[in-house]
Motif scaffolding. Sequence first.
Motif, PDB file in Angstrom:
ATOM      1  N   UNK A 112       0.703  -1.164  -0.002  1.00 41.39           N
ATOM      2  CA  UNK A 112      -0.183   0.010   0.082  1.00 41.39           C
ATOM      3  C   UNK A 112       0.963   1.327  -0.206  1.00 41.39           C
ATOM      4  N   UNK A 113       2.116   1.067  -0.166  1.00 37.34           N
ATOM      5  CA  UNK A 113       3.011   2.204  -0.016  1.00 37.34           C
ATOM      6  C   UNK A 113       3.313   2.682   1.225  1.00 37.34           C
ATOM      7  N   UNK A 114       3.217   2.232   2.154  1.00 39.32           N
ATOM      8  CA  UNK A 114       3.179   2.796   3.758  1.00 39.32           C
ATOM      9  C   UNK A 114       4.498   1.804   4.264  1.00 39.32           C
ATOM     10  N   UNK A 115       5.274   2.343   5.142  1.00 41.35           N
ATOM     11  CA  UNK A 115       6.516   1.826   5.706  1.00 41.35           C
ATOM     12  C   UNK A 115       5.779   1.072   6.803  1.00 41.35           C
ATOM     13  N   UNK A 116       6.038  -0.236   7.238  1.00 41.45           N
ATOM     14  CA  UNK A 116       5.513  -0.884   8.349  1.00 41.45           C
ATOM     15  C   UNK A 116       6.760  -1.041   9.409  1.00 41.45           C
ATOM     16  N   UNK A 117       7.009   0.081   9.924  1.00 43.83           N
ATOM     17  CA  UNK A 117       8.035   0.183  10.903  1.00 43.83           C
ATOM     18  C   UNK A 117       8.136  -0.822  12.165  1.00 43.83           C
ATOM     19  N   UNK A 118       6.817  -1.092  12.566  1.00 49.09           N
ATOM     20  CA  UNK A 118       6.845  -2.095  13.548  1.00 49.09           C
ATOM     21  C   UNK A 118       7.330  -3.520  13.090  1.00 49.09           C
ATOM     22  N   UNK A 119       6.916  -3.868  11.682  1.00 51.45           N
ATOM     23  CA  UNK A 119       7.425  -5.228  11.189  1.00 51.45           C
ATOM     24  C   UNK A 119       8.773  -5.026  10.999  1.00 51.45           C
ATOM     25  N   UNK A 120       9.595  -4.285  10.289  1.00 49.64           N
ATOM     26  CA  UNK A 120      10.875  -3.812  10.100  1.00 49.64           C
ATOM     27  C   UNK A 120      11.263  -3.839  11.711  1.00 49.64           C
ATOM     28  N   UNK A 165      20.074  -7.641   7.328  1.00 51.99           N
ATOM     29  CA  UNK A 165      20.750  -6.747   6.885  1.00 51.99           C
ATOM     30  C   UNK A 165      19.955  -6.174   6.011  1.00 51.99           C
ATOM     31  N   UNK A 166      19.154  -6.729   5.090  1.00 48.82           N
ATOM     32  CA  UNK A 166      18.262  -6.267   4.099  1.00 48.82           C
ATOM     33  C   UNK A 166      17.239  -5.289   4.974  1.00 48.82           C
ATOM     34  N   UNK A 167      16.552  -5.628   5.863  1.00 48.78           N
ATOM     35  CA  UNK A 167      15.536  -5.123   6.754  1.00 48.78           C
ATOM     36  C   UNK A 167      16.344  -3.638   7.241  1.00 48.78           C
ATOM     37  N   UNK A 168      17.708  -3.940   7.793  1.00 50.15           N
ATOM     38  CA  UNK A 168      18.212  -2.700   8.183  1.00 50.15           C
ATOM     39  C   UNK A 168      18.324  -1.429   6.843  1.00 50.15           C
ATOM     40  N   UNK A 169      18.812  -2.066   5.793  1.00 48.97           N
ATOM     41  CA  UNK A 169      18.589  -1.203   4.436  1.00 48.97           C
ATOM     42  C   UNK A 169      17.577  -0.424   4.333  1.00 48.97           C
ATOM     43  N   UNK A 170      16.334  -1.224   4.379  1.00 49.67           N
ATOM     44  CA  UNK A 170      15.066  -0.680   4.203  1.00 49.67           C
ATOM     45  C   UNK A 170      14.807   0.221   5.303  1.00 49.67           C
ATOM     46  N   UNK A 171      15.056   0.128   6.532  1.00 48.26           N
ATOM     47  CA  UNK A 171      15.007   1.160   7.496  1.00 48.26           C
ATOM     48  C   UNK A 171      15.628   2.269   7.371  1.00 48.26           C
ATOM     49  N   UNK A 172      16.945   2.309   6.760  1.00 51.12           N
ATOM     50  CA  UNK A 172      17.897   3.395   6.647  1.00 51.12           C
ATOM     51  C   UNK A 172      17.357   4.030   5.226  1.00 51.12           C
ATOM     52  N   UNK A 173      16.557   3.383   4.392  1.00 52.00           N
ATOM     53  CA  UNK A 173      16.516   3.909   3.036  1.00 52.00           C
ATOM     54  C   UNK A 173      14.746   3.578   2.732  1.00 52.00           C
ATOM     55  N   UNK A 174      13.695   4.250   3.501  1.00 51.45           N
ATOM     56  CA  UNK A 174      12.585   3.814   3.310  1.00 51.45           C
ATOM     57  C   UNK A 174      11.921   4.021   1.970  1.00 51.45           C
ATOM     58  N   UNK A 175      12.426   5.325   1.369  1.00 49.16           N
ATOM     59  CA  UNK A 175      11.996   5.670   0.075  1.00 49.16           C
ATOM     60  C   UNK A 175      12.573   4.614  -0.869  1.00 49.16           C
ATOM     61  N   UNK A 176      13.606   3.971  -0.627  1.00 45.49           N
ATOM     62  CA  UNK A 176      14.132   3.010  -1.836  1.00 45.49           C
ATOM     63  C   UNK A 176      13.202   1.711  -1.659  1.00 45.49           C
ATOM     64  N   UNK A 177      13.282   1.494  -0.313  1.00 48.80           N
ATOM     65  CA  UNK A 177      12.541   0.036  -0.131  1.00 48.80           C
ATOM     66  C   UNK A 177      10.973   0.255  -0.790  1.00 48.80           C
ATOM     67  N   UNK A 178      10.521   1.332  -0.571  1.00 48.12           N
ATOM     68  CA  UNK A 178       9.066   1.375  -0.984  1.00 48.12           C
ATOM     69  C   UNK A 178       8.985   1.556  -2.731  1.00 48.12           C
ATOM     70  N   UNK A 179      10.031   2.133  -3.165  1.00 46.39           N
ATOM     71  CA  UNK A 179      10.069   2.430  -4.789  1.00 46.39           C
ATOM     72  C   UNK A 179       9.506   1.214  -5.642  1.00 46.39           C
ATOM     73  N   UNK A 180       8.642   1.344  -6.603  1.00 48.07           N
ATOM     74  CA  UNK A 180       8.287   0.477  -7.454  1.00 48.07           C
ATOM     75  C   UNK A 180       9.396  -0.153  -8.159  1.00 48.07           C
ATOM     76  N   UNK A 181       9.539  -1.538  -8.222  1.00 44.82           N
ATOM     77  CA  UNK A 181      10.533  -2.105  -9.120  1.00 44.82           C
ATOM     78  C   UNK A 181       9.740  -2.989 -10.378  1.00 44.82           C
TER      79      UNK A 181
END
Length: 127
Positions: A68-76, A111-127
């Motif tokens: 849905x385009x929202x960062x699930x911080x608790x899950x991260x 490590x991938x989840x840490x990267x998502x937390x550090x760069x949330x805009x990239x983590x949620x960018x469409x691929x």
Amino acid sequence: MNFLALLLILKIGLSLALLVRPFMMAPTKALNNVMSLYGDNPLIYRLYSIAILSLCVAYGFGLYEALSGRMPWNVIAFGIVSNAGAALALTALNSHPKLRPFEATFATIAAALVLCALAPNYALMSI
């Protein structure tokens, strides 16, 4: 679809296939052999399976948020703690060669989840 969603799909799929199913259904003797444990009671394996299944449900809610385009911080947050903790525990407490792929998998997901937390805009960018 975005990177975080793909990561969560991978985590859920691997957890169900490699942890929940075997620990719920495999014979105790086979699990003892893999885990280097002894005993005839499968209770600890079944409880572990249920705990991982509950994490998969939570990851599913995080997947919904990510799609849905929202960062699930608790899950991260709990994903980092859970996966990094599992990798560290396996590394520090168990050197069984059969479990080394699990160490690497848990560490990579953390490590991938840490990267998502550090760069949330990239983590949620469409691929």
